[in-house]
Design an enzyme around this catalytic site. Sequence first.
Site, mmCIF file in Angstrom:
data_model
loop_
_atom_site.group_PDB
_atom_site.id
_atom_site.type_symbol
_atom_site.label_atom_id
_atom_site.label_comp_id
_atom_site.label_asym_id
_atom_site.label_seq_id
_atom_site.Cartn_x
_atom_site.Cartn_y
_atom_site.Cartn_z
ATOM 1 N N GLY A 20 -3.612 -68.311 12.510
ATOM 2 C CA GLY A 20 -3.094 -67.735 13.744
ATOM 3 C C GLY A 20 -3.418 -66.260 13.861
ATOM 4 N N GLY A 24 -1.655 -61.278 18.514
ATOM 5 C CA GLY A 24 -0.317 -60.986 18.012
ATOM 6 C C GLY A 24 -0.297 -60.410 16.605
ATOM 7 N N ILE A 25 0.756 -60.774 15.871
ATOM 8 C CA ILE A 25 0.944 -60.262 14.515
ATOM 9 C C ILE A 25 -0.224 -60.642 13.620
ATOM 10 C CG2 ILE A 25 2.396 -60.424 12.448
ATOM 11 C CD1 ILE A 25 4.790 -60.846 14.300
ATOM 12 N N GLY A 26 -0.744 -61.848 13.790
ATOM 13 C CA GLY A 26 -1.841 -62.304 12.942
ATOM 14 C C GLY A 26 -3.081 -61.453 13.086
ATOM 15 N N TYR A 173 12.853 -74.839 16.671
ATOM 16 C CA TYR A 173 12.190 -73.680 16.072
ATOM 17 C C TYR A 173 12.919 -73.241 14.796
ATOM 18 C CZ TYR A 173 10.674 -68.831 15.486
ATOM 19 O OH TYR A 173 10.195 -67.656 14.969
#
Length: 279
Positions: A20, A24-26, A173
């Site tokens: 991922g 984003g964070i990845g 989630y």
Amino acid sequence: MPSSNTEATSLEGLHILVTGSTDGIGAVTAEELGRAGAIVYVHGRNADKIERTLASLRERGVNAPRGFRADLASLADTAKLAKQIVAQVPQLDVLINNAGIGTGGSRSQREISQDGFELRFAVNYLATFVLTRNLIAAGRIPRAVIHVSSIGQEDLDFDDLMLERHYSGVSAYCRSKLAQILFAFDLAESHPRIKTHALHPGTYLDTNMVRQAGVRPLGSAGEGADAILFVTRHALSDSPNGLYFDQQRTARPLPQAYDRTARARLRKASEELAAPFLS
């Protein structure tokens, strides 16, 4: 506070796969790992985004030799990803299981994966289980496995792992994220030479997942990347195995994560659910 031992741990020359990692964070994590001298492998669902991410990383001086496309909503795709990594990555030091999907925002309808599993459990947990286990089975045991989990957790109901009763996206989630932590602790116990940790990267950081949930971000994706790099360095240092971090501090997840019976039940159920896709 971060220890000096952890801060001093070098990532230079380490081969690291970040799932991922096309946004984003990845994506920020991949760049920061590269700036720290790591050799970074990118993963995403979209081939064009993978190529753009690789080009962007290389422009910034990051050693990013290869990207991999796989949809983690398909366990067949996930198993294929593991085979591609074994065939094309000569060395793997660290696996960072970052890919995941959020609560689904205001949607309350239960969603299923390509294999018929509840979607969040499948993507956030089962795909991680298959990828990690298959890499271990192939003898490509990384030095460390990092699970990007969440502070949002909910106990697993082993009589309803697929949330067929009383479904909500938030519960789906939160249960999938606790499942990741149970897996991390189980792996640390069964494979003690592999440092395996889980972490909460930060609350409501500026990512597509948070924005799609209709939440105003409270922090940057970079904060999450900083936490992942800290935990990665911690895993590579002379430190205890099987920990959970709230950003850059050790913390305690829900008690179910420490229940060996619960971990064994999850392992058995996961092996049964994913049996056609395990090496």
